[in-house]
Design a protein around this motif. Structure first.
Motif, PDB file in Angstrom:
ATOM      1  N   MET A  59       9.508 -10.310  11.267  1.00 13.49           N
ATOM      2  CA  MET A  59       8.400 -11.189  10.904  1.00 13.49           C
ATOM      3  C   MET A  59       7.153 -10.771  11.664  1.00 13.49           C
ATOM      4  SD  MET A  59       9.288 -14.757  12.968  1.00 13.49           S
ATOM      5  CE  MET A  59      10.794 -15.019  12.039  1.00 13.49           C
ATOM      6  N   SER A  60       6.042 -11.353  11.290  1.00 12.24           N
ATOM      7  CA  SER A  60       4.782 -11.061  11.977  1.00 12.24           C
ATOM      8  C   SER A  60       4.705 -11.871  13.275  1.00 12.24           C
ATOM      9  CB  SER A  60       3.599 -11.419  11.080  1.00 12.24           C
ATOM     10  OG  SER A  60       3.564 -12.824  10.854  1.00 12.24           O
ATOM     11  N   LYS A  61       3.783 -11.476  14.149  1.00 11.83           N
ATOM     12  CA  LYS A  61       3.575 -12.245  15.371  1.00 11.83           C
ATOM     13  C   LYS A  61       3.133 -13.671  15.059  1.00 11.83           C
ATOM     14  CE  LYS A  61       1.089 -12.182  19.796  1.00 11.83           C
ATOM     15  NZ  LYS A  61       0.145 -11.410  20.650  1.00 11.83           N
ATOM     16  N   PRO A  62       2.177 -13.886  14.118  1.00 11.11           N
ATOM     17  CA  PRO A  62       1.833 -15.273  13.749  1.00 11.11           C
ATOM     18  C   PRO A  62       3.038 -16.052  13.226  1.00 11.11           C
ATOM     19  CG  PRO A  62       0.127 -13.790  12.991  1.00 11.11           C
ATOM     20  CD  PRO A  62       1.258 -12.919  13.478  1.00 11.11           C
ATOM     21  N   GLY A  63       3.935 -15.357  12.519  1.00  7.42           N
ATOM     22  CA  GLY A  63       5.144 -16.018  12.034  1.00  7.42           C
ATOM     23  C   GLY A  63       6.024 -16.481  13.173  1.00  7.42           C
ATOM     24  N   LEU A  64       6.160 -15.636  14.196  1.00  6.07           N
ATOM     25  CA  LEU A  64       6.933 -16.018  15.382  1.00  6.07           C
ATOM     26  C   LEU A  64       6.279 -17.202  16.085  1.00  6.07           C
ATOM     27  CD1 LEU A  64       8.454 -13.655  18.039  1.00  6.07           C
ATOM     28  CD2 LEU A  64       7.088 -15.596  18.751  1.00  6.07           C
ATOM     29  N   LEU A  65       4.956 -17.149  16.216  1.00  3.22           N
ATOM     30  CA  LEU A  65       4.233 -18.212  16.914  1.00  3.22           C
ATOM     31  C   LEU A  65       4.281 -19.528  16.148  1.00  3.22           C
ATOM     32  CD1 LEU A  65       1.150 -16.184  18.201  1.00  3.22           C
ATOM     33  CD2 LEU A  65       3.062 -17.073  19.562  1.00  3.22           C
ATOM     34  N   HIS A  66       4.616 -19.479  14.871  1.00  2.00           N
ATOM     35  CA  HIS A  66       4.814 -20.715  14.115  1.00  2.00           C
ATOM     36  C   HIS A  66       6.016 -21.481  14.659  1.00  2.00           C
ATOM     37  CE1 HIS A  66       5.264 -23.472  10.750  1.00  2.00           C
ATOM     38  NE2 HIS A  66       6.523 -23.076  10.630  1.00  2.00           N
ATOM     39  N   HIS A  67       7.033 -20.745  15.128  1.00  2.00           N
ATOM     40  CA  HIS A  67       8.244 -21.373  15.667  1.00  2.00           C
ATOM     41  C   HIS A  67       8.132 -21.642  17.167  1.00  2.00           C
ATOM     42  CE1 HIS A  67      10.492 -20.816  11.938  1.00  2.00           C
ATOM     43  NE2 HIS A  67      10.025 -19.581  11.882  1.00  2.00           N
ATOM     44  N   PHE A  68       7.506 -20.733  17.892  1.00  2.00           N
ATOM     45  CA  PHE A  68       7.335 -20.860  19.352  1.00  2.00           C
ATOM     46  C   PHE A  68       5.867 -20.549  19.652  1.00  2.00           C
ATOM     47  CE2 PHE A  68      11.736 -19.601  18.574  1.00  2.00           C
ATOM     48  CZ  PHE A  68      12.427 -20.606  19.256  1.00  2.00           C
ATOM     49  N   PRO A  69       5.076 -21.536  20.038  1.00  2.00           N
ATOM     50  CA  PRO A  69       3.621 -21.382  20.096  1.00  2.00           C
ATOM     51  C   PRO A  69       3.095 -20.446  21.185  1.00  2.00           C
ATOM     52  CG  PRO A  69       4.279 -23.521  20.953  1.00  2.00           C
ATOM     53  CD  PRO A  69       5.498 -22.915  20.342  1.00  2.00           C
ATOM     54  N   SER A  70       3.943 -20.012  22.102  1.00  2.00           N
ATOM     55  CA  SER A  70       3.484 -19.116  23.161  1.00  2.00           C
ATOM     56  C   SER A  70       4.666 -18.351  23.727  1.00  2.00           C
ATOM     57  CB  SER A  70       2.800 -19.909  24.292  1.00  2.00           C
ATOM     58  OG  SER A  70       3.752 -20.702  24.975  1.00  2.00           O
ATOM     59  N   LYS A  71       4.372 -17.311  24.457  1.00  2.00           N
ATOM     60  CA  LYS A  71       5.421 -16.531  25.114  1.00  2.00           C
ATOM     61  C   LYS A  71       6.166 -17.390  26.134  1.00  2.00           C
ATOM     62  CE  LYS A  71       5.959 -12.096  27.578  1.00  2.00           C
ATOM     63  NZ  LYS A  71       5.211 -10.956  28.172  1.00  2.00           N
ATOM     64  N   GLN A  72       5.440 -18.234  26.847  1.00  2.00           N
ATOM     65  CA  GLN A  72       6.068 -19.109  27.836  1.00  2.00           C
ATOM     66  C   GLN A  72       6.994 -20.120  27.159  1.00  2.00           C
ATOM     67  OE1 GLN A  72       3.374 -20.486  30.801  1.00  2.00           O
ATOM     68  NE2 GLN A  72       4.774 -22.000  31.646  1.00  2.00           N
ATOM     69  N   ALA A  73       6.578 -20.643  26.009  1.00  2.00           N
ATOM     70  CA  ALA A  73       7.429 -21.572  25.269  1.00  2.00           C
ATOM     71  C   ALA A  73       8.695 -20.879  24.784  1.00  2.00           C
ATOM     72  CB  ALA A  73       6.661 -22.155  24.087  1.00  2.00           C
ATOM     73  N   LEU A  74       8.574 -19.625  24.382  1.00  2.00           N
ATOM     74  CA  LEU A  74       9.746 -18.863  23.942  1.00  2.00           C
ATOM     75  C   LEU A  74      10.696 -18.641  25.106  1.00  2.00           C
ATOM     76  CD1 LEU A  74      11.324 -17.285  21.865  1.00  2.00           C
ATOM     77  CD2 LEU A  74       9.821 -15.326  22.269  1.00  2.00           C
ATOM     78  N   LEU A  75      10.159 -18.296  26.270  1.00  2.00           N
ATOM     79  CA  LEU A  75      11.015 -18.108  27.448  1.00  2.00           C
ATOM     80  C   LEU A  75      11.723 -19.410  27.794  1.00  2.00           C
ATOM     81  CD1 LEU A  75      12.017 -16.399  29.846  1.00  2.00           C
ATOM     82  CD2 LEU A  75      10.012 -17.191  31.119  1.00  2.00           C
ATOM     83  N   ALA A  76      11.013 -20.523  27.747  1.00  2.00           N
ATOM     84  CA  ALA A  76      11.632 -21.817  28.054  1.00  2.00           C
ATOM     85  C   ALA A  76      12.782 -22.105  27.097  1.00  2.00           C
ATOM     86  CB  ALA A  76      10.584 -22.925  27.981  1.00  2.00           C
ATOM     87  N   ALA A  77      12.614 -21.777  25.828  1.00  2.00           N
ATOM     88  CA  ALA A  77      13.665 -22.001  24.840  1.00  2.00           C
ATOM     89  C   ALA A  77      14.866 -21.089  25.097  1.00  2.00           C
ATOM     90  CB  ALA A  77      13.125 -21.774  23.434  1.00  2.00           C
ATOM     91  N   VAL A  78      14.598 -19.855  25.474  1.00  2.00           N
ATOM     92  CA  VAL A  78      15.675 -18.914  25.794  1.00  2.00           C
ATOM     93  C   VAL A  78      16.477 -19.413  26.991  1.00  2.00           C
ATOM     94  CG1 VAL A  78      16.140 -16.617  26.760  1.00  2.00           C
ATOM     95  CG2 VAL A  78      14.626 -16.861  24.787  1.00  2.00           C
ATOM     96  N   LEU A  79      15.796 -19.888  28.034  1.00  2.00           N
ATOM     97  CA  LEU A  79      16.479 -20.377  29.227  1.00  2.00           C
ATOM     98  C   LEU A  79      17.263 -21.649  28.930  1.00  2.00           C
ATOM     99  CD1 LEU A  79      13.726 -19.736  31.935  1.00  2.00           C
ATOM    100  CD2 LEU A  79      15.827 -18.434  31.538  1.00  2.00           C
ATOM    101  N   ALA A  80      16.713 -22.522  28.102  1.00  2.00           N
ATOM    102  CA  ALA A  80      17.428 -23.744  27.726  1.00  2.00           C
ATOM    103  C   ALA A  80      18.707 -23.400  26.964  1.00  2.00           C
ATOM    104  CB  ALA A  80      16.530 -24.647  26.882  1.00  2.00           C
ATOM    105  N   GLU A  81      18.613 -22.405  26.096  1.00  2.00           N
ATOM    106  CA  GLU A  81      19.791 -21.959  25.349  1.00  2.00           C
ATOM    107  C   GLU A  81      20.828 -21.358  26.283  1.00  2.00           C
ATOM    108  OE1 GLU A  81      22.155 -20.919  21.910  1.00  2.00           O
ATOM    109  OE2 GLU A  81      20.560 -22.380  22.306  1.00  2.00           O
TER     110      GLU A  81
END
Length: 218
Positions: A59-81
């Motif tokens: 997917m595109s970067k904007p597509g990814l950011l639709h699910h996780f609005p920032s790199k920090q938010a993505l890291l937080a989701a990865v750690l929670a998982e």
């Protein structure tokens, strides 16, 4: 009657469409989390790129950011998982109810599970090293992780003393820190040379000897 049937059919179609959309969204998030885990484990937080993660997910970067609005938010989701998978691997509904040697039984099960998921173990160690200076999105998570691990082990050991299962002269805080350090250190050695380091075998030998040393004399 035809209008009513059409309305009901249309309602089902719309409901089915929403369900399908949600399912696709969940699958996309799952794919992003899996790829992000690999990228953060391999490159660390600073080295991983949202563009690369998006590209690997198709997917595109904007597509990814639709699910996780920032790199920090993505890291937080990865750690929670990762934390969720850790708790699942412990095989206990409430880990803070463990008493005495039950905590070593749980850690023995956890190390077996960790040996089957080197990517998540590597993620933990890479981020712990990268965030050691404190100025890192994962720094607080790392401190909390180690504090909770030591507290879990110490609390179980103290309960074992109360129950008469363990020696009364144990320094439970010191022993908890040592146990966590042994497990983390063994994982580091295993990640560096998995062909030469038997993570499960060595840790199980350690806990087997430890049981004999801390058990109360009959």
């Amino acid at each position: 009657m035809a209008d009513e049937n059409s309305a009901r059919t249309g309602g089902r179609a719309r409901t089915g469409g929403r369900a399908s959309t949600y399912a696709r969204g969940d699958a996309a998030k799952r794919r992003i989390l899996d790829i992000a885990t690999e990228e953060f484990a391999a490159r660390g937080y600073w080295g991983a790129s949202l563009q690369d993660i998006a590209g690997r997910t198709g997917m595109s970067k904007p597509g990814l950011l639709h699910h996780f609005p920032s790199k920090q938010a993505l890291l937080a989701a990865v750690l929670a998982e990762r934390d969720l998978r850790d708790r699942y691997g412990m095989g206990v509904d409430d880990i803070f109810t463990l008493r005495g040697l039950q905590v070593l039984d749980m850690l023995d099960r956890l190390v077996v599970r960790n040996a089957e998921r080197s990517g998540l173990v590597q993620l933990s160690h890479v981020l712990a090293a990268e965030s050691a200076g404190g100025d890192h999105p994962a720094a607080e998570h790392g401190r909390r992780h180690f504090t909770e691990a030591r507290t879990l082990v110490r609390t179980a050991l103290e309960a074992g003393i109360t129950d008469g299962e363990l020696r009364g002269d144990l320094d439970c805080g010191l022993l908890a820190t040592q146990i966590v350090a042994v497990m983390e250190g063994m994982e580091n050695q295993w990640l560096a040379d998995p062909g030469q380091v038997d993570l499960v075998g060595v840790f199980h030998a350690y806990t087997r000897d430890l049981r004999e040393r801390i058990r109360a004399t009959p």
